[in-house]
Write a protein that holds these residues in place. Sequence first.
Motif, PDB file in Angstrom:
ATOM      1  N   LEU A 105      44.788  39.600  34.085  1.00 25.12           N
ATOM      2  CA  LEU A 105      45.013  39.281  35.496  1.00 25.12           C
ATOM      3  C   LEU A 105      46.501  39.126  35.801  1.00 25.12           C
ATOM      4  CD1 LEU A 105      42.143  36.724  36.172  1.00 25.12           C
ATOM      5  CD2 LEU A 105      42.267  39.131  36.857  1.00 25.12           C
ATOM      6  N   SER A 106      47.245  38.574  34.851  1.00 22.61           N
ATOM      7  CA  SER A 106      48.680  38.406  35.094  1.00 22.61           C
ATOM      8  C   SER A 106      49.359  39.763  35.269  1.00 22.61           C
ATOM      9  CB  SER A 106      49.343  37.584  33.987  1.00 22.61           C
ATOM     10  OG  SER A 106      49.324  38.255  32.757  1.00 22.61           O
ATOM     11  N   LEU A 107      48.913  40.770  34.522  1.00 22.74           N
ATOM     12  CA  LEU A 107      49.459  42.116  34.683  1.00 22.74           C
ATOM     13  C   LEU A 107      48.976  42.734  36.001  1.00 22.74           C
ATOM     14  CD1 LEU A 107      51.074  44.505  33.565  1.00 22.74           C
ATOM     15  CD2 LEU A 107      49.012  45.226  32.348  1.00 22.74           C
ATOM     16  N   GLU A 108      47.689  42.646  36.252  1.00 19.89           N
ATOM     17  CA  GLU A 108      47.116  43.212  37.473  1.00 19.89           C
ATOM     18  C   GLU A 108      47.751  42.614  38.732  1.00 19.89           C
ATOM     19  OE1 GLU A 108      42.981  42.628  39.949  1.00 19.89           O
ATOM     20  OE2 GLU A 108      42.815  42.736  37.773  1.00 19.89           O
ATOM     21  N   LEU A 109      47.942  41.289  38.723  1.00 19.87           N
ATOM     22  CA  LEU A 109      48.451  40.592  39.908  1.00 19.87           C
ATOM     23  C   LEU A 109      49.963  40.399  39.878  1.00 19.87           C
ATOM     24  CD1 LEU A 109      45.592  37.942  40.032  1.00 19.87           C
ATOM     25  CD2 LEU A 109      45.807  40.034  41.402  1.00 19.87           C
ATOM     26  N   LYS A 110      50.598  40.894  38.797  1.00 17.01           N
ATOM     27  CA  LYS A 110      52.061  40.796  38.630  1.00 17.01           C
ATOM     28  C   LYS A 110      52.537  39.357  38.789  1.00 17.01           C
ATOM     29  CE  LYS A 110      52.938  45.506  39.668  1.00 17.01           C
ATOM     30  NZ  LYS A 110      52.679  46.498  40.572  1.00 17.01           N
ATOM     31  N   THR A 111      51.828  38.467  38.120  1.00 11.72           N
ATOM     32  CA  THR A 111      52.141  37.041  38.159  1.00 11.72           C
ATOM     33  C   THR A 111      52.480  36.580  36.750  1.00 11.72           C
ATOM     34  OG1 THR A 111      50.594  36.739  39.983  1.00 11.72           O
ATOM     35  CG2 THR A 111      51.250  34.760  38.772  1.00 11.72           C
TER      36      THR A 111
END
Length: 182
Positions: free
Chosen positions: A136-142
């Motif tokens: 999710l951190s990669l997908e949401l760039k967070t």
Amino acid sequence: MGKGSVVPCKIKGGQHMLMKRMWWFTSFIALSVIIALSVIKLATAAPSGEPIVLGELVSQSGPFAAFAAGHKGAQLAIEQINVAGGVHGRPLQLLTGDDQSNPAEGAKLFREFASKNVLAIIGNSPSSVVFAAIPLSLELKTPYVISMGYTSAFTEKLSHRYFFSTITSDRVFARAIAENLA
């Protein structure tokens, strides 16, 4: 024993105390990494303006609730930074969510924090929650900074530009133990 050696703790309850100390330390380190990510310096004036918001995933309930002490370290760091003037005069704000030691709940909270445009998400969640949050951190760039989760899969297979770990992997621990037993 050489420098950096791992020494098993033989005192009853000693490993638990060691883990508690480690959570305080790693929470502080995680917050320091977050501040470095923002490439900003501490200001000296009283904080004002829009807060810089960070998300925090922590297992405050469920089987890993015993490790939630790291949350206190994050709170303390936020308080100290804000007392010192915040970051570029802006206060830090910490949004904390209980992932319940559950990957689905952790993923839900990660998405919720990202939708609130947090600067980054920190956490001392168990590996199962981290496995759910890393993609999710990669997908949401967070940016996602963890202080728990020792599996080398995080750093060797799943790592990407938005994922950071303040703790070493199981491979490093295993090697240190093997060297000390040899």
